[in-house]
Design a protein around this motif. Structure first.
Motif, PDB file in Angstrom:
ATOM      1  N   TRP A 116      19.463  51.098  -6.830  1.00  0.00           N
ATOM      2  CA  TRP A 116      20.583  51.850  -7.390  1.00  0.00           C
ATOM      3  C   TRP A 116      21.701  50.901  -7.798  1.00  0.00           C
ATOM      4  CZ3 TRP A 116      22.186  56.087  -9.626  1.00  0.00           C
ATOM      5  CH2 TRP A 116      23.558  56.235  -9.800  1.00  0.00           C
ATOM      6  N   ILE A 117      22.056  49.990  -6.915  1.00  0.00           N
ATOM      7  CA  ILE A 117      23.160  49.073  -7.197  1.00  0.00           C
ATOM      8  C   ILE A 117      22.870  48.261  -8.461  1.00  0.00           C
ATOM      9  CG2 ILE A 117      24.407  47.037  -6.353  1.00  0.00           C
ATOM     10  CD1 ILE A 117      23.987  48.270  -3.491  1.00  0.00           C
ATOM     11  N   ALA A 118      21.671  47.723  -8.563  1.00  0.00           N
ATOM     12  CA  ALA A 118      21.319  46.922  -9.737  1.00  0.00           C
ATOM     13  C   ALA A 118      21.302  47.781 -11.001  1.00  0.00           C
ATOM     14  CB  ALA A 118      19.959  46.260  -9.528  1.00  0.00           C
ATOM     15  N   ALA A 119      20.699  48.961 -10.924  1.00  0.00           N
ATOM     16  CA  ALA A 119      20.604  49.832 -12.097  1.00  0.00           C
ATOM     17  C   ALA A 119      21.987  50.336 -12.522  1.00  0.00           C
ATOM     18  CB  ALA A 119      19.683  51.013 -11.801  1.00  0.00           C
ATOM     19  N   ALA A 120      22.815  50.712 -11.567  1.00  0.00           N
ATOM     20  CA  ALA A 120      24.150  51.225 -11.894  1.00  0.00           C
ATOM     21  C   ALA A 120      25.021  50.140 -12.522  1.00  0.00           C
ATOM     22  CB  ALA A 120      24.817  51.797 -10.645  1.00  0.00           C
ATOM     23  N   THR A 121      24.847  48.912 -12.083  1.00  0.00           N
ATOM     24  CA  THR A 121      25.606  47.799 -12.668  1.00  0.00           C
ATOM     25  C   THR A 121      25.200  47.596 -14.125  1.00  0.00           C
ATOM     26  OG1 THR A 121      25.848  46.737 -10.514  1.00  0.00           O
ATOM     27  CG2 THR A 121      26.132  45.330 -12.462  1.00  0.00           C
ATOM     28  N   ARG A 122      23.887  47.572 -14.388  1.00  0.00           N
ATOM     29  CA  ARG A 122      23.411  47.448 -15.776  1.00  0.00           C
ATOM     30  C   ARG A 122      23.855  48.630 -16.615  1.00  0.00           C
ATOM     31  NH1 ARG A 122      18.591  45.908 -13.403  1.00  0.00           N
ATOM     32  NH2 ARG A 122      17.694  47.937 -13.810  1.00  0.00           N
ATOM     33  N   ALA A 123      23.755  49.834 -16.046  1.00  0.00           N
ATOM     34  CA  ALA A 123      24.114  51.044 -16.781  1.00  0.00           C
ATOM     35  C   ALA A 123      25.605  51.053 -17.127  1.00  0.00           C
ATOM     36  CB  ALA A 123      23.740  52.287 -15.975  1.00  0.00           C
ATOM     37  N   ARG A 124      26.446  50.593 -16.223  1.00  0.00           N
ATOM     38  CA  ARG A 124      27.883  50.543 -16.503  1.00  0.00           C
ATOM     39  C   ARG A 124      28.157  49.602 -17.668  1.00  0.00           C
ATOM     40  NH1 ARG A 124      32.728  48.010 -15.788  1.00  0.00           N
ATOM     41  NH2 ARG A 124      34.474  49.386 -15.325  1.00  0.00           N
ATOM     42  N   THR A 125      27.514  48.444 -17.646  1.00  0.00           N
ATOM     43  CA  THR A 125      27.683  47.485 -18.735  1.00  0.00           C
ATOM     44  C   THR A 125      27.231  48.089 -20.059  1.00  0.00           C
ATOM     45  OG1 THR A 125      27.415  45.616 -17.234  1.00  0.00           O
ATOM     46  CG2 THR A 125      27.003  45.188 -19.576  1.00  0.00           C
ATOM     47  N   ASP A 126      26.058  48.725 -20.063  1.00  0.00           N
ATOM     48  CA  ASP A 126      25.552  49.353 -21.290  1.00  0.00           C
ATOM     49  C   ASP A 126      26.447  50.499 -21.736  1.00  0.00           C
ATOM     50  OD1 ASP A 126      23.431  47.609 -21.303  1.00  0.00           O
ATOM     51  OD2 ASP A 126      21.939  49.094 -20.646  1.00  0.00           O
ATOM     52  N   GLY A 127      26.864  51.314 -20.794  1.00  0.00           N
ATOM     53  CA  GLY A 127      27.680  52.475 -21.133  1.00  0.00           C
ATOM     54  C   GLY A 127      29.020  52.104 -21.734  1.00  0.00           C
ATOM     55  N   LEU A 128      29.621  51.060 -21.209  1.00  0.00           N
ATOM     56  CA  LEU A 128      30.955  50.662 -21.675  1.00  0.00           C
ATOM     57  C   LEU A 128      30.915  49.644 -22.808  1.00  0.00           C
ATOM     58  CD1 LEU A 128      32.869  50.426 -18.281  1.00  0.00           C
ATOM     59  CD2 LEU A 128      32.846  52.312 -19.935  1.00  0.00           C
ATOM     60  N   ARG A 129      29.729  49.265 -23.238  1.00  0.00           N
ATOM     61  CA  ARG A 129      29.556  48.236 -24.262  1.00  0.00           C
ATOM     62  C   ARG A 129      30.413  48.475 -25.502  1.00  0.00           C
ATOM     63  NH1 ARG A 129      24.101  48.620 -25.030  1.00  0.00           N
ATOM     64  NH2 ARG A 129      24.473  50.267 -26.519  1.00  0.00           N
ATOM     65  N   GLU A 130      30.484  49.688 -26.011  1.00  0.00           N
ATOM     66  CA  GLU A 130      31.236  49.972 -27.234  1.00  0.00           C
ATOM     67  C   GLU A 130      32.555  50.676 -26.960  1.00  0.00           C
ATOM     68  OE1 GLU A 130      28.682  51.750 -30.168  1.00  0.00           O
ATOM     69  OE2 GLU A 130      27.028  50.450 -29.562  1.00  0.00           O
ATOM     70  N   VAL A 131      32.922  50.743 -25.703  1.00  0.00           N
ATOM     71  CA  VAL A 131      34.178  51.395 -25.317  1.00  0.00           C
ATOM     72  C   VAL A 131      35.320  50.395 -25.366  1.00  0.00           C
ATOM     73  CG1 VAL A 131      35.382  52.515 -23.387  1.00  0.00           C
ATOM     74  CG2 VAL A 131      33.030  53.155 -23.937  1.00  0.00           C
ATOM     75  N   GLY A 132      35.029  49.140 -25.147  1.00  0.00           N
ATOM     76  CA  GLY A 132      36.060  48.116 -25.094  1.00  0.00           C
ATOM     77  C   GLY A 132      36.317  47.724 -23.653  1.00  0.00           C
ATOM     78  N   GLU A 133      37.069  46.697 -23.502  1.00  0.00           N
ATOM     79  CA  GLU A 133      37.383  46.204 -22.161  1.00  0.00           C
ATOM     80  C   GLU A 133      38.404  47.125 -21.510  1.00  0.00           C
ATOM     81  OE1 GLU A 133      35.988  43.603 -20.530  1.00  0.00           O
ATOM     82  OE2 GLU A 133      34.635  43.524 -22.244  1.00  0.00           O
ATOM     83  N   ASP A 134      37.978  47.777 -20.457  1.00  0.00           N
ATOM     84  CA  ASP A 134      38.880  48.648 -19.716  1.00  0.00           C
ATOM     85  C   ASP A 134      38.442  48.630 -18.263  1.00  0.00           C
ATOM     86  OD1 ASP A 134      40.397  50.645 -18.532  1.00  0.00           O
ATOM     87  OD2 ASP A 134      40.361  51.892 -20.314  1.00  0.00           O
ATOM     88  N   GLU A 135      39.200  47.956 -17.454  1.00  0.00           N
ATOM     89  CA  GLU A 135      38.846  47.793 -16.043  1.00  0.00           C
ATOM     90  C   GLU A 135      38.904  49.100 -15.261  1.00  0.00           C
ATOM     91  OE1 GLU A 135      37.685  45.022 -14.474  1.00  0.00           O
ATOM     92  OE2 GLU A 135      37.570  44.189 -16.485  1.00  0.00           O
ATOM     93  N   GLN A 136      39.596  50.105 -15.791  1.00  0.00           N
ATOM     94  CA  GLN A 136      39.759  51.334 -15.027  1.00  0.00           C
ATOM     95  C   GLN A 136      38.695  52.379 -15.330  1.00  0.00           C
ATOM     96  OE1 GLN A 136      43.739  52.809 -15.095  1.00  0.00           O
ATOM     97  NE2 GLN A 136      44.566  50.923 -14.278  1.00  0.00           N
ATOM     98  N   ALA A 137      38.023  52.277 -16.454  1.00  0.00           N
ATOM     99  CA  ALA A 137      37.013  53.270 -16.813  1.00  0.00           C
ATOM    100  C   ALA A 137      35.803  53.132 -15.881  1.00  0.00           C
ATOM    101  CB  ALA A 137      36.584  53.090 -18.258  1.00  0.00           C
TER     102      ALA A 137
END
Length: 98
Positions: free
Chosen positions: A69-90
């Motif tokens: 879960w930890i590994a998958a959620a980390t990858r998923a967060r990176t993929d999900g926020l890829r086109e959102v821009g840098e936002d440490e709070q999202a």
């Protein structure tokens, strides 16, 4: 049991379409990494258990699932926020539906 995913605290300029796309990317990455919705649920539950119990009190399978879960959620967060821009709070929140 099913789940829903939401994007919390996104940048103010993020419109609803881009927000939904971010959630779809996050969910897609999770489901690919964890072998579908059932795998997501199993790994998420194991991770929740890991937060409440010492590792020695968990089954070997649950420990493995929590780590996945930890590994998958980390990858998923990176993929999900890829086109959102840098936002440490999202962040993405997964809620179990009953």
């Amino acid at each position: 049991m099913t789940y829903t995913i939401t994007l919390e605290d996104p940048p103010a300029e993020l419109n609803n379409t881009r927000r939904a796309e971010a959630v779809r990317r996050f969910q897609g990455t999770l489901e690919r990494a964890l072998n579908g919705p059932e795998g997501v649920l199993a790994a998420y539950r194991a991770w929740q258990t890991a937060e409440d119990l010492p590792e020695g009190e968990m089954s070997a399978e649950d420990v493995m699932l929590a780590k996945r879960w930890i590994a998958a959620a980390t990858r998923a967060r990176t993929d999900g926020l890829r086109e959102v821009g840098e936002d440490e709070q999202a962040y993405f929140e997964l809620r179990l539906a009953r």
